[in-house]
Design a protein around this motif. Structure first.
Motif, PDB file in Angstrom:
ATOM      1  N   ASN A 119      24.492  35.523  46.872  1.00  0.00           N
ATOM      2  CA  ASN A 119      25.321  36.462  47.934  1.00  0.00           C
ATOM      3  C   ASN A 119      24.525  36.249  49.006  1.00  0.00           C
ATOM      4  N   ALA A 120      24.863  37.006  50.187  1.00  0.00           N
ATOM      5  CA  ALA A 120      24.380  36.804  51.368  1.00  0.00           C
ATOM      6  C   ALA A 120      22.883  37.398  51.507  1.00  0.00           C
ATOM      7  N   ASP A 121      22.599  38.579  50.746  1.00  0.00           N
ATOM      8  CA  ASP A 121      21.185  39.020  50.913  1.00  0.00           C
ATOM      9  C   ASP A 121      20.341  37.925  50.332  1.00  0.00           C
ATOM     10  N   ILE A 122      20.602  37.395  49.169  1.00  0.00           N
ATOM     11  CA  ILE A 122      19.808  36.613  48.566  1.00  0.00           C
ATOM     12  C   ILE A 122      20.057  35.250  49.348  1.00  0.00           C
ATOM     13  N   ALA A 123      20.880  34.686  49.841  1.00  0.00           N
ATOM     14  CA  ALA A 123      20.946  33.514  50.637  1.00  0.00           C
ATOM     15  C   ALA A 123      19.967  33.730  51.893  1.00  0.00           C
ATOM     16  N   ARG A 124      19.998  35.047  52.569  1.00  0.00           N
ATOM     17  CA  ARG A 124      19.402  35.413  53.713  1.00  0.00           C
ATOM     18  C   ARG A 124      17.842  34.908  53.567  1.00  0.00           C
ATOM     19  N   ALA A 125      17.466  35.804  52.374  1.00  0.00           N
ATOM     20  CA  ALA A 125      15.789  35.572  51.922  1.00  0.00           C
ATOM     21  C   ALA A 125      15.548  34.179  51.572  1.00  0.00           C
ATOM     22  N   SER A 126      16.482  33.214  51.085  1.00  0.00           N
ATOM     23  CA  SER A 126      15.997  31.754  50.782  1.00  0.00           C
ATOM     24  C   SER A 126      16.233  31.151  51.965  1.00  0.00           C
ATOM     25  N   ALA A 127      17.210  31.392  52.630  1.00  0.00           N
ATOM     26  CA  ALA A 127      17.179  30.291  53.975  1.00  0.00           C
ATOM     27  C   ALA A 127      16.042  30.777  54.944  1.00  0.00           C
ATOM     28  N   GLU A 128      15.678  32.066  54.812  1.00  0.00           N
ATOM     29  CA  GLU A 128      14.599  32.423  55.803  1.00  0.00           C
ATOM     30  C   GLU A 128      13.237  31.875  55.301  1.00  0.00           C
ATOM     31  N   LYS A 129      12.919  31.806  54.086  1.00  0.00           N
ATOM     32  CA  LYS A 129      11.941  31.294  53.305  1.00  0.00           C
ATOM     33  C   LYS A 129      11.645  29.961  53.662  1.00  0.00           C
ATOM     34  N   ILE A 130      12.601  28.944  53.321  1.00  0.00           N
ATOM     35  CA  ILE A 130      13.004  27.598  53.516  1.00  0.00           C
ATOM     36  C   ILE A 130      12.678  27.277  55.161  1.00  0.00           C
ATOM     37  N   PHE A 131      13.362  28.135  55.835  1.00  0.00           N
ATOM     38  CA  PHE A 131      13.163  27.817  57.387  1.00  0.00           C
ATOM     39  C   PHE A 131      11.637  28.136  57.652  1.00  0.00           C
ATOM     40  N   ARG A 149      29.784  27.179  49.964  1.00  0.00           N
ATOM     41  CA  ARG A 149      30.980  26.938  50.266  1.00  0.00           C
ATOM     42  C   ARG A 149      31.911  26.501  48.907  1.00  0.00           C
ATOM     43  N   ARG A 150      31.445  25.418  48.233  1.00  0.00           N
ATOM     44  CA  ARG A 150      32.265  25.006  47.268  1.00  0.00           C
ATOM     45  C   ARG A 150      32.429  26.056  46.253  1.00  0.00           C
ATOM     46  N   TYR A 151      31.429  27.103  45.934  1.00  0.00           N
ATOM     47  CA  TYR A 151      31.560  28.032  45.079  1.00  0.00           C
ATOM     48  C   TYR A 151      32.505  29.086  45.575  1.00  0.00           C
ATOM     49  N   ALA A 152      32.503  29.315  46.869  1.00  0.00           N
ATOM     50  CA  ALA A 152      33.412  30.168  47.577  1.00  0.00           C
ATOM     51  C   ALA A 152      34.867  29.787  47.471  1.00  0.00           C
ATOM     52  N   ASN A 153      34.997  28.385  47.256  1.00  0.00           N
ATOM     53  CA  ASN A 153      36.443  28.001  47.332  1.00  0.00           C
ATOM     54  C   ASN A 153      36.989  27.418  45.681  1.00  0.00           C
ATOM     55  N   HIS A 154      36.093  27.421  45.060  1.00  0.00           N
ATOM     56  CA  HIS A 154      36.421  26.900  43.668  1.00  0.00           C
ATOM     57  C   HIS A 154      35.621  27.650  42.600  1.00  0.00           C
ATOM     58  N   GLN A 155      36.220  28.581  41.729  1.00  0.00           N
ATOM     59  CA  GLN A 155      35.346  29.167  40.822  1.00  0.00           C
ATOM     60  C   GLN A 155      34.573  28.451  39.716  1.00  0.00           C
ATOM     61  N   GLY A 156      33.260  28.940  39.754  1.00  0.00           N
ATOM     62  CA  GLY A 156      32.371  27.988  39.062  1.00  0.00           C
ATOM     63  C   GLY A 156      31.759  26.776  39.884  1.00  0.00           C
ATOM     64  N   GLY A 157      32.243  26.525  40.925  1.00  0.00           N
ATOM     65  CA  GLY A 157      31.901  25.546  41.954  1.00  0.00           C
ATOM     66  C   GLY A 157      32.537  24.324  41.326  1.00  0.00           C
ATOM     67  N   ALA A 201      27.411  34.041  51.915  1.00  0.00           N
ATOM     68  CA  ALA A 201      26.078  33.274  51.661  1.00  0.00           C
ATOM     69  C   ALA A 201      26.205  32.008  52.671  1.00  0.00           C
ATOM     70  N   ALA A 202      27.336  31.290  52.414  1.00  0.00           N
ATOM     71  CA  ALA A 202      27.479  30.094  53.147  1.00  0.00           C
ATOM     72  C   ALA A 202      27.267  30.307  54.537  1.00  0.00           C
ATOM     73  N   ALA A 203      27.894  31.297  55.222  1.00  0.00           N
ATOM     74  CA  ALA A 203      27.689  31.616  56.693  1.00  0.00           C
ATOM     75  C   ALA A 203      26.273  31.889  56.975  1.00  0.00           C
TER      76      ALA A 203
END
Length: 149
Positions: free
Chosen positions: A49-61, A91-99, A120-122
């Motif tokens: 989700n967006a919160d998990i993605a934000r923490a992930s992207a920030e750590k990787i950044f 994006r793939r998981y946003a567009n297709h159930q189960g990715g 999360a993709a955003a």
């Protein structure tokens, strides 16, 4: 740019010690092969989700910036690839159930809208755009490709 060499001995190559063997490739090519970076970055890569993605992207950044401070272009590029892959997979998981994008017969499965994965993709897209606009990264990429590409 030469084609990405998937026949390379990734299992026995330490790309930190041998950056000359690293190929930038297209997009995310090699992201799950290049060590020790895969093992360093992958544990932080999440997009539920967006919160998990934000923490992930920030750590990787932050890792991207640490690699920059260490003058480690390969690490920088691998961090960029994980950020990019966060975007494309979410994006793939946003567009297709189960990715899963394709049915067994090769047809594209119906599109859905999973708002959590789209958000999360955003998040990852924002960080990916920052990395693509980074002039220092672009110069290092050109230099690496000029030396080893």
């Amino acid at each position: 740019m030469r084609p990405f060499d998937y026949q390379q001995d990734f299992a026995h190559t330490d790309f930190r010690r041998h950056p000359e063997r690293y190929q930038v490739g297209r997009g995310e090519q090699g992201v799950l092969l290049v060590e020790p970076y895969k093992s360093e970055i992958l544990p932080h890569w999440r997009f539920k989700n967006a919160d998990i993605a934000r923490a992930s992207a920030e750590k990787i950044f932050v890792m991207f910036e640490r690699y920059r401070c260490q003058d480690d272009f390969v690490g920088m590029d691998m961090a960029r690839k994980f950020i990019q892959m966060g975007y494309t997979r979410a994006r793939r998981y946003a567009n297709h159930q189960g990715g899963k994008k394709y049915a067994a017969d090769g047809t594209v499965l119906p599109y859905i809208v999973d708002r959590q994965k789209a958000d999360a993709a955003a998040v990852f897209k924002h960080y990916w755009d920052r990395l693509r606009a980074d002039d220092d990264y672009q110069q290092r990429k050109k230099r690496h490709q000029g030396l080893y590409g």
